[in-house]
Design an enzyme around this catalytic site. Structure first.
Site, PDB file in Angstrom:
ATOM      1  N   CYS A  16       0.809  -1.221   0.000  1.00 27.33           N
ATOM      2  CA  CYS A  16       0.000   0.000   0.000  1.00 27.33           C
ATOM      3  C   CYS A  16       0.839   1.265   0.000  1.00 27.33           C
ATOM      4  CB  CYS A  16      -0.941  -0.008   1.207  1.00 27.33           C
ATOM      5  SG  CYS A  16      -2.319  -1.158   1.023  1.00 27.33           S
ATOM      6  N   ASP A  66      -8.456  -3.781  -5.503  1.00 30.74           N
ATOM      7  CA  ASP A  66      -7.209  -3.371  -4.866  1.00 30.74           C
ATOM      8  C   ASP A  66      -6.080  -4.275  -5.351  1.00 30.74           C
ATOM      9  OD1 ASP A  66      -5.310  -2.265  -3.035  1.00 30.74           O
ATOM     10  OD2 ASP A  66      -6.958  -1.778  -1.692  1.00 30.74           O
ATOM     11  N   ASP A  89     -11.848  -4.322   2.267  1.00 30.87           N
ATOM     12  CA  ASP A  89     -12.792  -3.243   1.976  1.00 30.87           C
ATOM     13  C   ASP A  89     -14.248  -3.705   2.102  1.00 30.87           C
ATOM     14  OD1 ASP A  89     -10.799  -1.400   1.506  1.00 30.87           O
ATOM     15  OD2 ASP A  89     -10.756  -1.736  -0.650  1.00 30.87           O
ATOM     16  N   HIS A 137      -7.998 -11.011 -14.883  1.00 33.78           N
ATOM     17  CA  HIS A 137      -7.335 -10.415 -16.042  1.00 33.78           C
ATOM     18  C   HIS A 137      -5.858 -10.242 -15.718  1.00 33.78           C
ATOM     19  CE1 HIS A 137      -7.014  -8.217 -19.786  1.00 33.78           C
ATOM     20  NE2 HIS A 137      -6.392  -7.229 -19.162  1.00 33.78           N
TER      21      HIS A 137
END
Length: 359
Positions: A16, A66, A89, A137
């Site tokens: 992060c 994220d 989240d 993806h």
């Protein structure tokens, strides 16, 4: 071959700490057209942890994404941390994750067993959360990156945001603080073994277990502490509810050695971005050392949940969180008060015994 790869050497930023600063992000988003939809209960305009879209009177969809560069050299560990962070989240909104999609970037020459190990780590944490990975993806990139797009469900009447805190609420935090400086010190070989172990445990611990406890309480607001640091996320909480926060600098459990390396200036670049964003809204007493403030500003990768709960329920919630397997901490770190102008957050050294004495 997998043992020869040092993932953190392939990226300029870790975890992060690679997050765009809150102040810069607000500038990037300003002026963008926003479609008005009465079913969109939470969008990007409130700086919340995830989007929420109402489907029926008693069902809403929670969506988040994220991903970040490696924060651990071991690929499976990196996958676990990235997945744990992305799932967080959903829990912060009071929801339960149901389905996830892999988001991945890898160098073309990365050995396939390393890619497989990253994905394996992610799958393990998603399944631990009771959700399912259904695809994803991937692209080629010079720097590896991994994370998830996660969709969950919540009863819109029980949905939580980061903007619901009320004066009189007690703030409870559920993981040890200091992941940012510890991981930075680890790269330089200066972190303590105990600190490294505690930071790794924290980053790999799902916030599911704290969520499963707090949903039974009259909680007003929740946010997870990640890239903007404790002070940055608390500032968003205070601004969203138009309140102020009294934060006890001694309240959070610190990862061993985290403040020591912060005092040496061993800090991630994200700390300086967070300080630039939030410092004008934070007042600290003279006896709060700079090293402690640096830890409070530091980005936390896959950090804990910050829970705002009425004072009358705080002691019971702390007791139940403490008794719950998988919850690392239940620290009372501050209180919510009326905002009367000036700085939104006041940091003081109240001491654990004084601040944690609950009715």
């Amino acid at each position: 071959m997998k043992e020869d790869i040092k993932l953190t050497k392939l990226a300029e930023c870790a975890g992060c700490g690679a997050k765009v600063g809150a102040g810069e992000l607000a500038k990037l988003l300003s002026g963008l057209p926003a479609r008005k939809d009465p079913n969109l209960l939470v969008g990007y305009d409130t700086s919340d942890d995830a989007a929420v879209y109402q489907l029926t009177d008693d069902l809403a969809m929670v969506a988040t994404i994220d991903f970040f560069p490696p924060i651990a050299d071991d690929p499976e560990t990196f996958g676990k941390i990235a997945a744990t962070n992305a799932l967080s989240d959903i829990y912060a909104m009071g929801g339960e994750p149901k389905i996830a999609l892999n988001v991945m970037a890898v160098p073309e020459d990365m050995p396939k067993e390393v890619v497989h190990a990253i994905l394996k780590g992610g799958y393990e944490k998603v399944y631990e959360a009771g959700a399912t990975i259904a695809g994803g993806h991937s692209i080629y990139d010079k720097e590896p990156k991994y994370g998830l797009a996660v969709t969950g469900l919540v009863d819109p009447r029980k949905m939580l945001t980061n903007a619901g805190a009320r004066p009189g609420d007690v703030l409870i935090y559920t993981k040890p603080l200091g992941i940012g400086p510890t991981v930075t010190a680890q790269k330089a070989g200066l972190a303590t073994p105990e600190g490294e172990h505690m930071a790794l445990e924290a980053m790999c611990t799902l916030n599911r277990y704290a969520h499963d406890v707090f949903v039974s309480y009259p909680v007003h607001a929740v946010t997870d502490i990640t890239g903007f640091g404790m002070l940055g996320h608390l500032l968003e909480m205070a601004q969203g509810a138009d309140v102020a926060i009294e934060l006890d600098a001694d309240g959070p459990t610190l990862i061993p050695g985290a403040e020591d390396v912060a005092a040496l200036g061993i800090l991630p670049a994200g700390m300086y971005r967070n300080r630039h964003f939030a410092e004008s809204s934070v007042a600290a007493d003279d006896d709060v050392p700079l090293s402690r403030m640096d830890v409070l500003f530091c980005p936390e990768t896959s950090g804990g949940l910050m829970i705002a709960v009425p004072a009358a329920s705080a002691a019971a919630l702390v007791a139940d969180l403490t008794a719950q397997d998988g919850v690392l901490c239940a620290d009372v770190v501050g209180t919510v008060v009326d905002y009367e102008g000036g700085e939104r957050i006041h940091v003081h050294k109240g001491g654990k015994e004084e601040t944690h004495e609950l009715s």
